[in-house]
Scaffold this motif. Sequence first.
Motif, PDB file in Angstrom:
ATOM      1  N   GLU A 115     -14.785  12.278  11.355  1.00 20.75           N
ATOM      2  CA  GLU A 115     -13.350  11.993  11.242  1.00 20.75           C
ATOM      3  C   GLU A 115     -12.598  13.322  11.304  1.00 20.75           C
ATOM      4  O   GLU A 115     -12.648  14.126  10.379  1.00 20.75           O
ATOM      5  CB  GLU A 115     -13.073  11.191   9.967  1.00 20.75           C
ATOM      6  CG  GLU A 115     -13.771   9.838  10.047  1.00 20.75           C
ATOM      7  CD  GLU A 115     -13.294   8.830   9.011  1.00 20.75           C
ATOM      8  OE1 GLU A 115     -12.193   9.005   8.448  1.00 20.75           O
ATOM      9  OE2 GLU A 115     -14.042   7.859   8.790  1.00 20.75           O
ATOM     10  N   LYS A 116     -11.928  13.511  12.424  1.00 20.56           N
ATOM     11  CA  LYS A 116     -11.227  14.773  12.688  1.00 20.56           C
ATOM     12  C   LYS A 116     -10.084  14.976  11.698  1.00 20.56           C
ATOM     13  O   LYS A 116      -9.300  14.058  11.452  1.00 20.56           O
ATOM     14  CB  LYS A 116     -10.651  14.754  14.109  1.00 20.56           C
ATOM     15  CG  LYS A 116     -11.704  14.765  15.196  1.00 20.56           C
ATOM     16  CD  LYS A 116     -12.067  16.199  15.554  1.00 20.56           C
ATOM     17  CE  LYS A 116     -13.298  16.246  16.451  1.00 20.56           C
ATOM     18  NZ  LYS A 116     -14.082  17.450  16.306  1.00 20.56           N
ATOM     19  N   GLY A 117      -9.998  16.175  11.141  1.00 22.29           N
ATOM     20  CA  GLY A 117      -8.883  16.530  10.257  1.00 22.29           C
ATOM     21  C   GLY A 117      -8.754  15.644   9.039  1.00 22.29           C
ATOM     22  O   GLY A 117      -7.665  15.447   8.512  1.00 22.29           O
ATOM     23  N   TYR A 118      -9.868  15.137   8.555  1.00 21.47           N
ATOM     24  CA  TYR A 118      -9.851  14.189   7.424  1.00 21.47           C
ATOM     25  C   TYR A 118      -9.307  14.839   6.141  1.00 21.47           C
ATOM     26  O   TYR A 118      -8.593  14.210   5.378  1.00 21.47           O
ATOM     27  CB  TYR A 118     -11.280  13.672   7.196  1.00 21.47           C
ATOM     28  CG  TYR A 118     -11.447  12.737   6.031  1.00 21.47           C
ATOM     29  CD1 TYR A 118     -11.167  11.378   6.154  1.00 21.47           C
ATOM     30  CD2 TYR A 118     -11.874  13.207   4.782  1.00 21.47           C
ATOM     31  CE1 TYR A 118     -11.317  10.515   5.090  1.00 21.47           C
ATOM     32  CE2 TYR A 118     -12.028  12.349   3.708  1.00 21.47           C
ATOM     33  CZ  TYR A 118     -11.756  11.010   3.872  1.00 21.47           C
ATOM     34  OH  TYR A 118     -11.905  10.160   2.801  1.00 21.47           O
ATOM     35  N   TYR A 119      -9.648  16.088   5.944  1.00 22.01           N
ATOM     36  CA  TYR A 119      -9.262  16.749   4.687  1.00 22.01           C
ATOM     37  C   TYR A 119      -7.885  17.401   4.803  1.00 22.01           C
ATOM     38  O   TYR A 119      -7.431  17.720   5.901  1.00 22.01           O
ATOM     39  CB  TYR A 119     -10.330  17.769   4.278  1.00 22.01           C
ATOM     40  CG  TYR A 119     -11.616  17.084   3.854  1.00 22.01           C
ATOM     41  CD1 TYR A 119     -11.728  16.508   2.600  1.00 22.01           C
ATOM     42  CD2 TYR A 119     -12.682  16.967   4.738  1.00 22.01           C
ATOM     43  CE1 TYR A 119     -12.888  15.842   2.216  1.00 22.01           C
ATOM     44  CE2 TYR A 119     -13.847  16.308   4.364  1.00 22.01           C
ATOM     45  CZ  TYR A 119     -13.936  15.743   3.103  1.00 22.01           C
ATOM     46  OH  TYR A 119     -15.080  15.076   2.734  1.00 22.01           O
ATOM     47  N   ALA A 120      -7.261  17.621   3.631  1.00 21.87           N
ATOM     48  CA  ALA A 120      -5.888  18.128   3.607  1.00 21.87           C
ATOM     49  C   ALA A 120      -5.759  19.478   4.312  1.00 21.87           C
ATOM     50  O   ALA A 120      -4.713  19.783   4.884  1.00 21.87           O
ATOM     51  CB  ALA A 120      -5.418  18.250   2.150  1.00 21.87           C
ATOM     52  N   ASP A 121      -6.818  20.299   4.302  1.00 22.22           N
ATOM     53  CA  ASP A 121      -6.762  21.605   4.972  1.00 22.22           C
ATOM     54  C   ASP A 121      -7.171  21.530   6.438  1.00 22.22           C
ATOM     55  O   ASP A 121      -7.285  22.559   7.105  1.00 22.22           O
ATOM     56  CB  ASP A 121      -7.645  22.614   4.226  1.00 22.22           C
ATOM     57  CG  ASP A 121      -9.112  22.188   4.195  1.00 22.22           C
ATOM     58  OD1 ASP A 121      -9.457  21.163   4.839  1.00 22.22           O
ATOM     59  OD2 ASP A 121      -9.916  22.867   3.521  1.00 22.22           O
ATOM     60  N   GLY A 122      -7.399  20.316   6.950  1.00 20.44           N
ATOM     61  CA  GLY A 122      -7.686  20.152   8.378  1.00 20.44           C
ATOM     62  C   GLY A 122      -9.167  20.080   8.727  1.00 20.44           C
ATOM     63  O   GLY A 122      -9.513  19.820   9.883  1.00 20.44           O
ATOM     64  N   GLU A 123     -10.042  20.317   7.734  1.00 22.46           N
ATOM     65  CA  GLU A 123     -11.483  20.266   8.050  1.00 22.46           C
ATOM     66  C   GLU A 123     -11.907  18.839   8.413  1.00 22.46           C
ATOM     67  O   GLU A 123     -11.387  17.855   7.870  1.00 22.46           O
ATOM     68  CB  GLU A 123     -12.306  20.779   6.854  1.00 22.46           C
ATOM     69  CG  GLU A 123     -13.791  20.854   7.210  1.00 22.46           C
ATOM     70  CD  GLU A 123     -14.640  21.584   6.168  1.00 22.46           C
ATOM     71  OE1 GLU A 123     -14.086  22.307   5.305  1.00 22.46           O
ATOM     72  OE2 GLU A 123     -15.875  21.418   6.219  1.00 22.46           O
TER      73      GLU A 123
END
Length: 145
Positions: A124-132
Amino acid sequence: MQQANLVNLPENYHIRLWIYHIVTWPQLSYVVEDSKGRIIGYVLAKIEEESEDKTADIHGHINSISVLRGYRRLGLAKKLMLLSQEAMASVYKAQYVSLHVRETNKAAIGLYRDTLGFEVADVEKGYYADGEDAYMMRLNLESGP
Ligand code: ACO
């Protein structure tokens, strides 16, 4: 549990979410305590029912797991995961368990893939708040016919 989460992970949740999970699926979340009763590790989990699917795809989901630094590599996270997975299967008849993990989180991926047998089901692309990106990982809980 919330305190351990704040120390160990950047993904943090409002106390209402912790309480909601524990009240709704009390069999699925566990803690490890030290000899003085302090929480040194936890797993927070839930059940997801996808009602649009006629096959009633019931599965468990691990929201968050962590163990305090001084207590890692002792098998505690493995034990927490197995307790939650067993309850997902026996209490809720969950067919599989899923979770998200940062693609750079080597320790957690080692736990899920090498020790527990999870596989990467999706990225899942950009799943985390920092874009990871996140790996969406899954493990089948059914032992077969
Ligand atoms: N490097 C590589 N593999 C590792 C590592 C590591 N640093 N740590 C654990 N593993 C793997 C190994 O295969 C290990 O088996 P082994 O010790 O026989 O080689 C296996 O996982 C079991 O290890 P445990 O001792 O049960 O794991 P531990 O109690 O140390 O907890 C955890 C692992 C939860 C990932 C811990 O490192 C931690 O709290 N990290 C910070 C928080 C975190 O990243 N949580 C997961 C986020 S994703 C989510 O919550 C859904």
